[in-house]
Structure formats: structure tokens, C-alpha cells
Enzyme design. Sequence first.
Site, mmCIF file in Angstrom:
data_model
loop_
_atom_site.group_PDB
_atom_site.id
_atom_site.type_symbol
_atom_site.label_atom_id
_atom_site.label_comp_id
_atom_site.label_asym_id
_atom_site.label_seq_id
_atom_site.Cartn_x
_atom_site.Cartn_y
_atom_site.Cartn_z
ATOM 1 C CB THR A 138 38.054 -4.206 57.809
ATOM 2 O OG1 THR A 138 36.962 -3.615 57.360
ATOM 3 C CG2 THR A 138 39.081 -4.066 57.130
ATOM 4 C CD GLU B 257 43.980 -0.079 53.143
ATOM 5 O OE1 GLU B 257 42.583 0.129 53.426
ATOM 6 O OE2 GLU B 257 44.512 0.136 54.295
ATOM 7 C CG ASN C 279 44.986 3.067 55.656
ATOM 8 O OD1 ASN C 279 43.821 2.986 56.163
ATOM 9 N ND2 ASN C 279 45.759 2.221 55.584
ATOM 10 C CB THR D 194 39.980 12.731 50.993
ATOM 11 O OG1 THR D 194 41.407 12.196 51.010
ATOM 12 C CG2 THR D 194 39.481 12.967 52.104
#
EC number: 2.3.1.35
Length: 411
Positions: free
Chosen positions: A198, A284, A406, A411
Site C-alpha cells: 500500500t 506503522e 490497525n 475509527t
Amino acid sequence: MASSTTTSGQMHRVTDGSVHTPLGFKATGLHAKVKRKRKDLGVIVCDVPASAAAVYTLNQIQAAPLDVTRESIAEGGTLRAVIVNSGQANAVMGKVGVADAYEMRDKTAKTFGLDPRDVAVSSTGTIGERVQMEKILPGIEALQPEATAASSNAFAESILTTDTCTKETCYATEIDGKTIHIGGVAKGSGMIHPNMATMLSFVTTDAAIAPEHLQQALSEITDRTYNRITIDGDTSTNDMVLTLASGKAENKPLHPGHPDWAHFIQTLECVCEAQSKQIARDGEGATKLVEVNVKGAPTAEDAGKISKQIVGSDLLKTAVFGTDGNWGRIICAIGYSGVTIDPETIDIAIGPHLTLSQSEPVDFSEEAVTAHLEQDEVFIEVDLHIGDSSGKAWGCDLTYDYVRINAGYRT
């Protein structure tokens, strides 16, 4: 433009250089209000038809913008612009997604006075959500690209998702007595496991080179750079490296027989490797960049496969996070890499510290290895002693924050 004096046969990094630095290119990004606060729409525009080359994700599920971009490049091998949105990936949206990608292409063409076939389209974000066209289309009209560091940085910001920082680089070199520049902007932080990941990378150059030779160079270099990074083992649906060459440096057109071809490849690879390492470093939740160098392999392909297997091991990644010099996790990954090896001839070093020699443990300082693993950059070297080829791969540690990020992505 940043200073870019070069010496023949040498290259150097351009301070504040980016995709705007090569002659003929402008860029910008803005907040179209798809995201709550951050920029989410960007464009790169070239003054002239630029030779174009691209490499795409090998995930069989591919987002609509990739098909539109393939079509644009196939028309004549050149492009004038690329429009990019972040927030929604426009992936797995069926016919409406295809229509939206074409509408983004057409709107960009109309805004900048181009033929729609001159425009590439790219999207990144959440899969299965429709692009908010009611915000994107007015946003395209508001884009005002410039050839400045600030405008390139705005573009770099506009393509980010979970990234914590922008990723820009630029190198200058000399070809045929002409100074050429190669600049890049990338995004990528999670769902990284090329072929591709990604991630998006946009590379511009003012070198003169035909589309077919640019494609050859990009495909070759991608295998040694973007396809050697891994963060979490997931290959995404949207990912692409797109390279544009304006030819405005006015060198003699580059091709494999050109005397400076190898030098051009080296400089382009330097940009792509820098972008790859920036992506890996910004994994991340990551706290460390991990580089694995495998040498003594039968082929470069074998070396690359083993290095990527090691850097992608969750056990190795967690050991790096915990500063645990457990070389057993390294040799384990070598063994299941699928490459034929000699189990009796392997050396492993963590940083400068040899931990295994000819597949036998050696005495080493646990404290010294721990100290190396505490650094921001961790280096692991493997020597198979069964050939003359080598290869590198890049990744990061696996931390508690990866799960947190993740688990709450939507949210």
C-alpha cells in the site's frame, strides 16, 4: 530551484529537492475536506508530454485507478499529469468506482487544458468506500501547482494515510555534459509487502529517455528497491510507482547502449532506494529501520529473496523491538526461504558483531549486540559462502503500536 552543480560521473542529493526540481514539473496538494483536517488531494503536472513508465501491485484485486492509468499510458507512452486522492482507495467499488476514476481523469484534463489520455489517476485509503466526488471535483479545480519546494511538500502531504511524515528526495547527476535531476515523492506506512504494497511513489526526471527504455529501467530497479521492503506481509490493491521524464535536460536520449546508461540506472536506483527506506522506516508503529544484506548467494534473486524473508519475519521484527540478539530467528528464516543453501557455511552478524561463523555459534557480547539493536537503524548481514551475488531488503520492528493503529484504522 535548489543548488544542483554536478561533476561528471558523480551524483549528489539536492537539498530541498523533490518532484518539482526536474525541469518541466509542478505540483501541489490541498485539503478537499475528504479528511477531517489533513490534505487529501494532489496533482503533478508537466509542461510537455513526458515519457511515462509504471509498475503496479501484483494483487489480483486491483483498484479502478490502476486500470485508468494503464489505459492512459498505453495510448502513447506519455503523460502530462497525475491526480491523486487519499482517504478512499476506490477499490472493490464495481462500475461506480471505474466511472469515478474516469471522472477524476476527465476533470483534471479539463482543468489543466489536457487530453484525458494525458492524465494518470491514483487513489489510496480505505477499501470499499466510494470516493467523495462532490468534494474531489471542486478540489481539482482549486489546485494551483507550482515549481517550489513548498508546493511539492503540499503534494507529499496530500497522499499520506497512516504515514507519520512525508517522503521526498532528489538527486542530481551529469549525463552528456547536461545536469539532470531525478526527484521522488512516496507514501506508505502499513500494508507493505510488495510486489507492490500500500504504497505510492511518483518519480520525475528531466532526462531525455523514450518510454520503453524508461519502463525497462523502472522495472529492473523496482525489483531491487520497492519490492525489497516489507512491514506487515500484506500486499494492497492500489499500489503503483509512476515515473515521468520531461526530456528538458536536453541530453542525448538514454538507452541501454548509451555510454551513461549505467550511471542513469545508478542514480534512478538511488532515488528509489531512498524512497523505499523512507517507507520502511515509517512503518506503522515502527521505532527502527532494519536493513538485511545477504551476500555469498548463487544469484542476486536468491540473495534478495532470503534478505526479504529475514526482514519480514515477525519473530525477527519483535526481537529487534525487544533488543534481543536472537540470531536463531535469522537462520530459521534463511532455512524456510525456499532458496537452496548449504546449512554448514552460514555466517550471521548483527551490526558489526559476528554471532555465527560457518554455521557454528561464536562467542559475542550480548551487551554490544543489545546496544546495536537499540539504535534507530539496525543492520544484519548474512554470508552464505556459496556464490558471489548479494542483495538487500528493508523493514522495521513490530511494536505494540502497530496493533493499536490497525485495530482502529476506520475509527
